[in-house]
Motif scaffolding. Structure first.
Motif, PDB file in Angstrom:
ATOM      1  N   TYR A  43       0.832  -1.208   0.000  1.00 48.66           N
ATOM      2  CA  TYR A  43       0.000   0.000   0.000  1.00 48.66           C
ATOM      3  C   TYR A  43       0.862   1.252   0.000  1.00 48.66           C
ATOM      4  CZ  TYR A  43      -3.273   3.546   1.509  1.00 48.66           C
ATOM      5  OH  TYR A  43      -4.018   4.693   1.596  1.00 48.66           O
ATOM      6  N   LYS A  44       1.918   1.255   0.785  1.00 52.90           N
ATOM      7  CA  LYS A  44       2.805   2.418   0.872  1.00 52.90           C
ATOM      8  C   LYS A  44       3.419   2.742  -0.487  1.00 52.90           C
ATOM      9  CE  LYS A  44       7.193   3.713   2.939  1.00 52.90           C
ATOM     10  NZ  LYS A  44       8.282   3.268   3.811  1.00 52.90           N
ATOM     11  N   TYR A  45       3.924   1.739  -1.179  1.00 51.66           N
ATOM     12  CA  TYR A  45       4.552   1.992  -2.470  1.00 51.66           C
ATOM     13  C   TYR A  45       3.537   2.286  -3.562  1.00 51.66           C
ATOM     14  CZ  TYR A  45       8.866   0.751  -0.234  1.00 51.66           C
ATOM     15  OH  TYR A  45       9.941   0.755   0.609  1.00 51.66           O
ATOM     16  N   THR A  46       2.338   1.742  -3.436  1.00 49.58           N
ATOM     17  CA  THR A  46       1.279   2.076  -4.386  1.00 49.58           C
ATOM     18  C   THR A  46       0.894   3.546  -4.272  1.00 49.58           C
ATOM     19  OG1 THR A  46       0.440  -0.177  -4.314  1.00 49.58           O
ATOM     20  CG2 THR A  46      -1.061   1.503  -5.133  1.00 49.58           C
ATOM     21  N   VAL A  47       0.798   4.045  -3.051  1.00 51.48           N
ATOM     22  CA  VAL A  47       0.479   5.462  -2.839  1.00 51.48           C
ATOM     23  C   VAL A  47       1.595   6.337  -3.386  1.00 51.48           C
ATOM     24  CG1 VAL A  47       0.188   7.220  -1.057  1.00 51.48           C
ATOM     25  CG2 VAL A  47      -1.071   5.091  -0.908  1.00 51.48           C
ATOM     26  N   GLN A  48       2.845   5.954  -3.174  1.00 56.43           N
ATOM     27  CA  GLN A  48       3.967   6.740  -3.695  1.00 56.43           C
ATOM     28  C   GLN A  48       3.934   6.791  -5.218  1.00 56.43           C
ATOM     29  OE1 GLN A  48       7.640   5.205  -2.181  1.00 56.43           O
ATOM     30  NE2 GLN A  48       7.386   6.167  -0.186  1.00 56.43           N
ATOM     31  N   ILE A  49       3.641   5.677  -5.856  1.00 53.70           N
ATOM     32  CA  ILE A  49       3.574   5.635  -7.319  1.00 53.70           C
ATOM     33  C   ILE A  49       2.424   6.511  -7.813  1.00 53.70           C
ATOM     34  CG2 ILE A  49       3.033   4.124  -9.271  1.00 53.70           C
ATOM     35  CD1 ILE A  49       4.645   1.941  -7.772  1.00 53.70           C
ATOM     36  N   ASP A  50       1.277   6.453  -7.133  1.00 51.27           N
ATOM     37  CA  ASP A  50       0.134   7.275  -7.541  1.00 51.27           C
ATOM     38  C   ASP A  50       0.443   8.763  -7.422  1.00 51.27           C
ATOM     39  OD1 ASP A  50      -1.331   5.042  -8.129  1.00 51.27           O
ATOM     40  OD2 ASP A  50      -2.497   5.075  -6.260  1.00 51.27           O
ATOM     41  N   VAL A  51       1.076   9.168  -6.330  1.00 50.93           N
ATOM     42  CA  VAL A  51       1.409  10.582  -6.148  1.00 50.93           C
ATOM     43  C   VAL A  51       2.452  11.014  -7.177  1.00 50.93           C
ATOM     44  CG1 VAL A  51       2.449  12.255  -4.569  1.00 50.93           C
ATOM     45  CG2 VAL A  51       0.748  10.649  -3.729  1.00 50.93           C
ATOM     46  N   GLN A  52       3.418  10.147  -7.457  1.00 44.64           N
ATOM     47  CA  GLN A  52       4.433  10.471  -8.471  1.00 44.64           C
ATOM     48  C   GLN A  52       3.780  10.648  -9.844  1.00 44.64           C
ATOM     49  OE1 GLN A  52       7.711  10.732  -7.581  1.00 44.64           O
ATOM     50  NE2 GLN A  52       8.297  11.369  -9.620  1.00 44.64           N
ATOM     51  N   GLN A  53       2.814   9.821 -10.161  1.00 45.68           N
ATOM     52  CA  GLN A  53       2.111   9.941 -11.442  1.00 45.68           C
ATOM     53  C   GLN A  53       1.280  11.227 -11.481  1.00 45.68           C
ATOM     54  OE1 GLN A  53      -0.638   6.758 -12.253  1.00 45.68           O
ATOM     55  NE2 GLN A  53      -0.399   7.011 -14.454  1.00 45.68           N
ATOM     56  N   GLN A  54       0.615  11.571 -10.396  1.00 43.30           N
ATOM     57  CA  GLN A  54      -0.159  12.806 -10.353  1.00 43.30           C
ATOM     58  C   GLN A  54       0.746  14.024 -10.420  1.00 43.30           C
ATOM     59  OE1 GLN A  54      -2.297  12.088  -6.756  1.00 43.30           O
ATOM     60  NE2 GLN A  54      -3.915  10.938  -7.779  1.00 43.30           N
ATOM     61  N   LEU A  55       1.942  13.915  -9.853  1.00 43.88           N
ATOM     62  CA  LEU A  55       2.929  14.984  -9.943  1.00 43.88           C
ATOM     63  C   LEU A  55       3.352  15.191 -11.395  1.00 43.88           C
ATOM     64  CD1 LEU A  55       4.371  16.705  -7.742  1.00 43.88           C
ATOM     65  CD2 LEU A  55       6.248  15.108  -7.887  1.00 43.88           C
ATOM     66  N   THR A  56       3.517  14.105 -12.118  1.00 44.27           N
ATOM     67  CA  THR A  56       3.864  14.186 -13.539  1.00 44.27           C
ATOM     68  C   THR A  56       2.733  14.825 -14.335  1.00 44.27           C
ATOM     69  OG1 THR A  56       5.224  12.211 -13.310  1.00 44.27           O
ATOM     70  CG2 THR A  56       4.611  12.845 -15.543  1.00 44.27           C
ATOM     71  N   TYR A  57       1.487  14.451 -14.050  1.00 48.80           N
ATOM     72  CA  TYR A  57       0.353  15.054 -14.749  1.00 48.80           C
ATOM     73  C   TYR A  57       0.265  16.550 -14.465  1.00 48.80           C
ATOM     74  CZ  TYR A  57      -1.377  10.330 -15.684  1.00 48.80           C
ATOM     75  OH  TYR A  57      -1.512   9.041 -16.112  1.00 48.80           O
ATOM     76  N   TYR A  58       0.525  16.935 -13.224  1.00 51.30           N
ATOM     77  CA  TYR A  58       0.487  18.345 -12.865  1.00 51.30           C
ATOM     78  C   TYR A  58       1.577  19.116 -13.618  1.00 51.30           C
ATOM     79  CZ  TYR A  58       0.298  22.584 -10.104  1.00 51.30           C
ATOM     80  OH  TYR A  58       0.185  23.879  -9.716  1.00 51.30           O
ATOM     81  N   ALA A  59       2.768  18.533 -13.700  1.00 51.40           N
ATOM     82  CA  ALA A  59       3.861  19.177 -14.432  1.00 51.40           C
ATOM     83  C   ALA A  59       3.536  19.263 -15.924  1.00 51.40           C
ATOM     84  CB  ALA A  59       5.169  18.415 -14.212  1.00 51.40           C
ATOM     85  N   GLN A  60       2.882  18.240 -16.476  1.00 51.71           N
ATOM     86  CA  GLN A  60       2.488  18.287 -17.884  1.00 51.71           C
ATOM     87  C   GLN A  60       1.491  19.403 -18.131  1.00 51.71           C
ATOM     88  OE1 GLN A  60       1.037  14.303 -18.498  1.00 51.71           O
ATOM     89  NE2 GLN A  60       3.022  13.559 -19.212  1.00 51.71           N
ATOM     90  N   GLY A  61       0.552  19.585 -17.224  1.00 46.21           N
ATOM     91  CA  GLY A  61      -0.399  20.689 -17.359  1.00 46.21           C
ATOM     92  C   GLY A  61       0.281  22.039 -17.270  1.00 46.21           C
ATOM     93  N   ALA A  62       1.252  22.157 -16.379  1.00 44.57           N
ATOM     94  CA  ALA A  62       1.983  23.416 -16.238  1.00 44.57           C
ATOM     95  C   ALA A  62       2.807  23.713 -17.480  1.00 44.57           C
ATOM     96  CB  ALA A  62       2.884  23.349 -15.007  1.00 44.57           C
ATOM     97  N   ILE A  63       3.402  22.707 -18.062  1.00 44.13           N
ATOM     98  CA  ILE A  63       4.223  22.936 -19.253  1.00 44.13           C
ATOM     99  C   ILE A  63       3.339  23.248 -20.459  1.00 44.13           C
ATOM    100  CG2 ILE A  63       4.567  20.669 -20.323  1.00 44.13           C
ATOM    101  CD1 ILE A  63       7.607  21.320 -20.051  1.00 44.13           C
ATOM    102  N   GLU A  64       2.139  22.668 -20.501  1.00 44.48           N
ATOM    103  CA  GLU A  64       1.196  23.017 -21.568  1.00 44.48           C
ATOM    104  C   GLU A  64       0.763  24.482 -21.444  1.00 44.48           C
ATOM    105  OE1 GLU A  64      -0.060  21.451 -24.273  1.00 44.48           O
ATOM    106  OE2 GLU A  64       1.339  19.816 -23.900  1.00 44.48           O
TER     107      GLU A  64
END
Length: 133
Positions: free
Chosen positions: A39-60
Motif C-alpha cells: 500500500y505504501k509503495y502504491t500510494v507513492q507511485i500514484d502521487v508520483q504519477q499525479q505529480l507528472t500530470y500536474y507538471a504536464q499541465g503546467a508545461i502546456e
C-alpha cells in the motif's frame, strides 16, 4: 468397543494451543506487513504519477501562453495530494526556465515537487518556437 482408562486423547494441551496461536500470529503479522508495504509503495507511485500530470499541465500552459506566470500558492486550496505540490522557483520570474537553444528554439524546463515524504521531484523539458519580437 473397548475403552481404555488410560486414553489421553482428550483434546489439545496448553502447549499445543500456545504453539498454534504463536504460529498464527507470525503468519498474520507477515501478511499485514506485506500489505502495508504494498500500500505504501502504491500510494507513492500514484502521487508520483499525479505529480507528472500536474507538471504536464503546467508545461502546456507555458507553451500556450509564453507570459503565463506560475504561482505556487494558487494550488494550496486544492484537494490532496495536489495541495502538497509546488513548482520550484527557477531563475526566471515566470516560474519556469527558458533557455535559448538556437535562434529559433527555446527549451522550457519545469520542476514540480511534493512536500510528501519519499516522493521525487519531477522535471519536464520541452521545446517551443521563439516568440517573434
Amino acid at each position: 468397543m473397548y475403552i481404555s482408562k488410560y486414553n489421553r486423547d482428550n483434546g489439545m494441551t496448553i502447549l499445543e494451543v500456545v504453539l498454534a496461536i504463536t504460529l498464527l500470529m507470525i503468519c498474520v503479522t507477515y501478511i499485514l506487513r506485506s500489505n502495508f508495504a504494498a500500500y505504501k509503495y502504491t500510494v507513492q507511485i500514484d502521487v508520483q504519477q499525479q505529480l507528472t500530470y500536474y507538471a504536464q499541465g503546467a508545461i502546456e500552459a507555458a507553451l500556450i501562453n509564453p507570459d503565463y506566470t506560475f504561482v505556487s500558492n494558487s494550488i494550496s486550496d486544492m484537494s490532496a495530494p495536489y495541495n502538497s505540490f509546488s513548482i520550484l522557483p527557477s531563475d526566471q520570474p515566470l516560474g519556469y526556465s527558458v533557455e535559448d537553444v538556437n535562434p529559433y528554439l527555446q527549451k522550457i524546463r519545469i520542476t514540480v515537487k511534493s512536500s510528501l515524504a519519499n516522493i521525487n521531484q519531477v522535471t519536464l523539458y520541452t521545446y517551443r518556437l521563439k516568440p517573434e519580437s
